[in-house]
Scaffold this motif. Structure first.
Motif, PDB file in Angstrom:
ATOM      1  N   LEU A   1       0.831  -1.213   0.000  1.00  0.00           N
ATOM      2  CA  LEU A   1       0.000   0.000   0.000  1.00  0.00           C
ATOM      3  C   LEU A   1       0.864   1.261   0.000  1.00  0.00           C
ATOM      4  N   ILE A   2       2.016   1.201   0.685  1.00  0.00           N
ATOM      5  CA  ILE A   2       2.925   2.363   0.658  1.00  0.00           C
ATOM      6  C   ILE A   2       3.394   2.589  -0.791  1.00  0.00           C
ATOM      7  N   ALA A   3       3.745   1.495  -1.468  1.00  0.00           N
ATOM      8  CA  ALA A   3       4.185   1.610  -2.874  1.00  0.00           C
ATOM      9  C   ALA A   3       3.044   2.137  -3.742  1.00  0.00           C
ATOM     10  N   ALA A   4       1.813   1.687  -3.465  1.00  0.00           N
ATOM     11  CA  ALA A   4       0.655   2.141  -4.252  1.00  0.00           C
ATOM     12  C   ALA A   4       0.443   3.642  -4.051  1.00  0.00           C
ATOM     13  N   GLY A   5       0.642   4.121  -2.812  1.00  0.00           N
ATOM     14  CA  GLY A   5       0.507   5.552  -2.533  1.00  0.00           C
ATOM     15  C   GLY A   5       1.492   6.347  -3.376  1.00  0.00           C
ATOM     16  N   LYS A   6       2.735   5.844  -3.460  1.00  0.00           N
ATOM     17  CA  LYS A   6       3.765   6.533  -4.272  1.00  0.00           C
ATOM     18  C   LYS A   6       3.336   6.544  -5.740  1.00  0.00           C
ATOM     19  N   ASP A   7       2.857   5.384  -6.206  1.00  0.00           N
ATOM     20  CA  ASP A   7       2.408   5.314  -7.607  1.00  0.00           C
ATOM     21  C   ASP A   7       1.272   6.301  -7.879  1.00  0.00           C
ATOM     22  N   ASP A   8       0.432   6.528  -6.850  1.00  0.00           N
ATOM     23  CA  ASP A   8      -0.705   7.443  -7.024  1.00  0.00           C
ATOM     24  C   ASP A   8      -0.294   8.909  -6.941  1.00  0.00           C
ATOM     25  N   GLY A   9       0.989   9.182  -6.637  1.00  0.00           N
ATOM     26  CA  GLY A   9       1.465  10.567  -6.643  1.00  0.00           C
ATOM     27  C   GLY A   9       1.873  11.114  -5.285  1.00  0.00           C
ATOM     28  N   ALA A  10       1.750  10.304  -4.200  1.00  0.00           N
ATOM     29  CA  ALA A  10       2.141  10.808  -2.880  1.00  0.00           C
ATOM     30  C   ALA A  10       3.668  10.833  -2.759  1.00  0.00           C
ATOM     31  N   LYS A  11       4.159  11.711  -1.839  1.00  0.00           N
ATOM     32  CA  LYS A  11       5.606  11.753  -1.583  1.00  0.00           C
ATOM     33  C   LYS A  11       5.880  11.015  -0.276  1.00  0.00           C
ATOM     34  N   ILE A  12       6.808  10.070  -0.305  1.00  0.00           N
ATOM     35  CA  ILE A  12       7.144   9.351   0.937  1.00  0.00           C
ATOM     36  C   ILE A  12       8.173  10.190   1.701  1.00  0.00           C
ATOM     37  N   LEU A  13       7.732  10.738   2.859  1.00  0.00           N
ATOM     38  CA  LEU A  13       8.647  11.573   3.648  1.00  0.00           C
ATOM     39  C   LEU A  13       9.464  10.728   4.621  1.00  0.00           C
ATOM     40  N   VAL A  14       8.818   9.724   5.220  1.00  0.00           N
ATOM     41  CA  VAL A  14       9.528   8.766   6.083  1.00  0.00           C
ATOM     42  C   VAL A  14       9.115   7.388   5.592  1.00  0.00           C
ATOM     43  N   ASP A  15      10.075   6.554   5.243  1.00  0.00           N
ATOM     44  CA  ASP A  15       9.763   5.243   4.648  1.00  0.00           C
ATOM     45  C   ASP A  15      10.124   4.138   5.639  1.00  0.00           C
ATOM     46  N   GLY A  16       9.101   3.442   6.136  1.00  0.00           N
ATOM     47  CA  GLY A  16       9.343   2.415   7.159  1.00  0.00           C
ATOM     48  C   GLY A  16       9.484   1.017   6.598  1.00  0.00           C
ATOM     49  N   ARG A  17       9.574   0.888   5.294  1.00  0.00           N
ATOM     50  CA  ARG A  17       9.664  -0.462   4.720  1.00  0.00           C
ATOM     51  C   ARG A  17      11.031  -1.068   5.007  1.00  0.00           C
TER      52      ARG A  17
ATOM     53  N   LEU B   1       3.469   9.770   4.523  1.00  0.00           N
ATOM     54  CA  LEU B   1       3.373  10.174   3.108  1.00  0.00           C
ATOM     55  C   LEU B   1       2.669  11.517   3.028  1.00  0.00           C
ATOM     56  N   ASP B   2       3.172  12.384   2.171  1.00  0.00           N
ATOM     57  CA  ASP B   2       2.598  13.725   2.048  1.00  0.00           C
ATOM     58  C   ASP B   2       1.938  13.883   0.665  1.00  0.00           C
ATOM     59  N   GLU B   3       1.050  14.871   0.615  1.00  0.00           N
ATOM     60  CA  GLU B   3       0.358  15.213  -0.637  1.00  0.00           C
ATOM     61  C   GLU B   3      -0.312  13.982  -1.245  1.00  0.00           C
ATOM     62  N   VAL B   4      -0.986  13.250  -0.362  1.00  0.00           N
ATOM     63  CA  VAL B   4      -1.665  12.036  -0.817  1.00  0.00           C
ATOM     64  C   VAL B   4      -2.950  12.461  -1.537  1.00  0.00           C
ATOM     65  N   PRO B   5      -3.136  12.070  -2.791  1.00  0.00           N
ATOM     66  CA  PRO B   5      -4.359  12.476  -3.497  1.00  0.00           C
ATOM     67  C   PRO B   5      -5.602  11.919  -2.804  1.00  0.00           C
ATOM     68  N   ALA B   6      -6.668  12.712  -2.805  1.00  0.00           N
ATOM     69  CA  ALA B   6      -7.882  12.308  -2.082  1.00  0.00           C
ATOM     70  C   ALA B   6      -8.441  10.986  -2.609  1.00  0.00           C
ATOM     71  N   ASN B   7      -8.174  10.664  -3.902  1.00  0.00           N
ATOM     72  CA  ASN B   7      -8.730   9.411  -4.445  1.00  0.00           C
ATOM     73  C   ASN B   7      -7.710   8.273  -4.437  1.00  0.00           C
ATOM     74  N   SER B   8      -6.591   8.443  -3.718  1.00  0.00           N
ATOM     75  CA  SER B   8      -5.570   7.387  -3.672  1.00  0.00           C
ATOM     76  C   SER B   8      -6.076   6.186  -2.875  1.00  0.00           C
ATOM     77  N   ARG B   9      -5.536   4.998  -3.186  1.00  0.00           N
ATOM     78  CA  ARG B   9      -5.887   3.800  -2.402  1.00  0.00           C
ATOM     79  C   ARG B   9      -5.531   3.998  -0.933  1.00  0.00           C
ATOM     80  N   LEU B  10      -4.514   4.825  -0.672  1.00  0.00           N
ATOM     81  CA  LEU B  10      -4.087   5.059   0.712  1.00  0.00           C
ATOM     82  C   LEU B  10      -5.148   5.774   1.534  1.00  0.00           C
ATOM     83  N   THR B  11      -5.928   6.649   0.893  1.00  0.00           N
ATOM     84  CA  THR B  11      -6.919   7.409   1.668  1.00  0.00           C
ATOM     85  C   THR B  11      -8.221   6.629   1.857  1.00  0.00           C
ATOM     86  N   ASN B  12      -8.399   5.557   1.089  1.00  0.00           N
ATOM     87  CA  ASN B  12      -9.669   4.830   1.179  1.00  0.00           C
ATOM     88  C   ASN B  12      -9.565   3.426   1.769  1.00  0.00           C
ATOM     89  N   THR B  13      -8.345   2.868   1.787  1.00  0.00           N
ATOM     90  CA  THR B  13      -8.194   1.476   2.218  1.00  0.00           C
ATOM     91  C   THR B  13      -7.730   1.422   3.670  1.00  0.00           C
TER      92      THR B  13
END
Ligand code: NAD
Length: 495
Positions: free
Chosen positions: A342-358, A375-387
């Protein structure tokens, strides 16, 4: 607990006041999430084994129901004292099988004890009401009676607390109670039931049966089970609710969550940051009330981001048993890779990973660790904001004002918790009034209701009417009976 081999405990069912090793041929390995080591095996009981357990609970019901409420609560006073005396031991088991830190596990047992304390008030809480002379010479009363055998099916993330959202109220109300704990964390409840052997409950009043889906379905299907309490993912909560309803049973099914916090520019940023970091990363984000999305308004965006980045970097990820650890592992390798995906999916959706815990390097690679992630600037329709992530991942989203922030909150199908950080009473009132969730926090990160309030999820976070805990639990575990009486008083008659 039965020790099958020095290295691994095969857990047993507690049925009719005795421990039984189930005859099922199917056992699930349980691993310590901090090390990957095999620590136990859970029997995946068949419908036959569940049926025997429910029937033992059914045998115990008639005389337990006739036991006066005052006598039914005496074992609960003993249970409170035993849980307090064994708090560290139970916390150690929670940490061993779930991974959370010892401090978090002790807090969990404290919450379990609170529910036992509240259920000790049943002689008051279970009272009905009455009115004399509803018509001339006629009186009417409402009394509450227990249901019979009731059951709970619980998740992995609070092995010591969630069963106690149900058990003390159910038995104090005069029901007998069957628990199917999560097959992934069986040890804490086995020990709790061993302690319950010492409190003077008649055999069959409390029953522990292990298993997964087949055992859960057998419980729901058994005609003697009158009510089902469930806590777990939304997918399963919905299935359990439908299955119970099809069989004409009452059910309360608590599901998953996607909790948002809104931070207004007038909030105390240092304090908000500390509280939100604990909510997002505490218990490795595996709390149904964990904050997962932080919506900053106006210039809170930059100030909150600086504070949360600093705090996320200071969290010490490691084994929960280590007292210097401030965040433990997640429950399983599957969970770890799902969160990383899901962290990778957030990046693919356009978010910036500020601290990466992977794949954190400071911990053993045999444990299931994901360090705090922001993650910053996560788009409102990203999988990260809904899952529902159920891991230590915080998404930062920006809004221009509180109305836009409330719109973002309303876009998730869940409704477990919503929080606001502000110093404005007017903003707090607006938020309390409009936020679409059942548990609201104002300057609170984990708005977990105390045991005398209902645990009040909404939308896809809850299916049912009456919630767990407090007065709702008493109503859920009792049925109302209304009696209308006429007794002719002959004034001249001597008694
Ligand atoms: P889960 O849904 O996988 O399992 C919960 C229970 O359901 C377990 O006892 C399991 O054996 C049983 N089960 C699994 N599949 C089943 C099926 N098809 N039919 C019947 N029973 C089945 O949940 P989990 O992974 O153990 O727990 C994490 C989830 O629980 C998260 O989604 C979290 O948000 C949620 N949760 C919610 C609350 C709340 O109060 N709303 C509290 C804690 C956890």
């Amino acid at each position: 607990m039965n020790t099958a081999s020095p290295a691994c405990i095969r857990v047993a069912n507690f049925v009719g006041g005795r421990w039984h090793t189930p005859s099922t041929g199917s056992w699930l390995d349980v691993h310590n999430p901090a090390t990957g080591e095999l620590i136990a095996q859970t029997p995946l009981c068949t419908a036959n084994e569940v049926n025997a357990a429910v029937e033992a609970a059914g045998v115990a019901y008639p005389s337990w129901r006739r036991t006066p409420a005052e006598d039914r609560i005496q074992p609960l006073f003993k249970l409170k004292n035993l849980l307090e005396a064994h708090q560290d031991e139970l916390a150690g088991l929670i940490t061993l099988e779930n991974g959370k830190t010892l401090a978090e596990a002790r807090g969990e047992i404290r919450r379990a004890i609170e529910n036992v304390e509240v259920a000790c008030g049943i002689p008051t809480m279970m009272q009905g009401y009455n009115l004399e002379d509803v018509a001339s010479g006629i009186d009417e009363m409402m009394i509450r009676q227990p249901l019979g055998v009731v059951a709970a099916i619980t998740p992995f993330n609070f092995p010591g607390m969630i069963p106690f959202w149900f058990l003390p109220y159910a038995i104090a109300c005069g029901n007998t109670f069957v628990l199917k704990a999560s097959e992934r964390v069986p040890l804490t409840m086995v020990r709790a039931f061993e302690l319950m052997e010492q409190i003077g409950l008649p055999p069959g009043v409390v029953t522990l049966v292990h298993g997964g889906q087949e055992a859960a379905n057998a419980i729901i299907d058994h005609p003697a089970v009158k009510a089902v309490s469930f806590v777990g993912s939304t997918r399963v909560a919905r299935l359990v609710y439908i299955r119970a309803a099809e069989r004409g049973k009452r059910a309360q099914c608590q599901g998953g969550a996607k909790n948002c916090v809104v931070i207004l520019p007038d909030a105390d940023m240092e304090s908000a940051g500390r509280i939100i970091a604990d909510s997002a990363f505490g218990c490795a984000g595996q709390r149904c009330l964990a904050v997962s999305v932080a919506v900053t308004v106006g210039d809170a965006q930059r100030r909150f981001r600086d504070v949360i980045l600093d705090l996320a970097g200071k969290i010490r990820t490691g084994p929960g048993q280590d007292v210097t650890t401030t965040m433990g592992p997640v429950i399983s390798p599957q969970s770890q890779s799902r969160i990383e995906g899901l962290i990778a999916a957030g990046k693919d959706d356009g978010a910036k990973i500020l601290v990466d815990g992977r794949q954190p390097t400071q911990v053993s690679s045999s444990g299931y660790f994901v360090a705090p992630t922001v993650l910053d600037e996560v788009p409102a329709n990203s999988r990260l904001t809904n899952t529902e992530i159920f891991g230590p991942v915080l998404s930062l989203v920006h809004a221009c004002d509180i109305d836009e922030a409330l719109g973002i909150l309303g876009s998730t199908p869940y409704g477990n918790q919503a929080s606001l950080f502000t110093s404005s009473g007017a903003a707090a009132r607006k938020f309390r009034y409009e936020a679409p969730a059942g548990n609201i926090g104002i300057n609170i990160g984990v708005a977990a209701p105390m045991a005398y309030f209902p645990f009040s999820g909404w939308n896809d976070s809850f299916f049912g009417v009456l919630h767990g805990q407090g007065r709702d639990a008493v109503e859920f575990y009792t049925q109302e009976k209304v009696v209308v009486e006429r007794w002719v008083m002959e004034h001249s008659r001597k008694f």
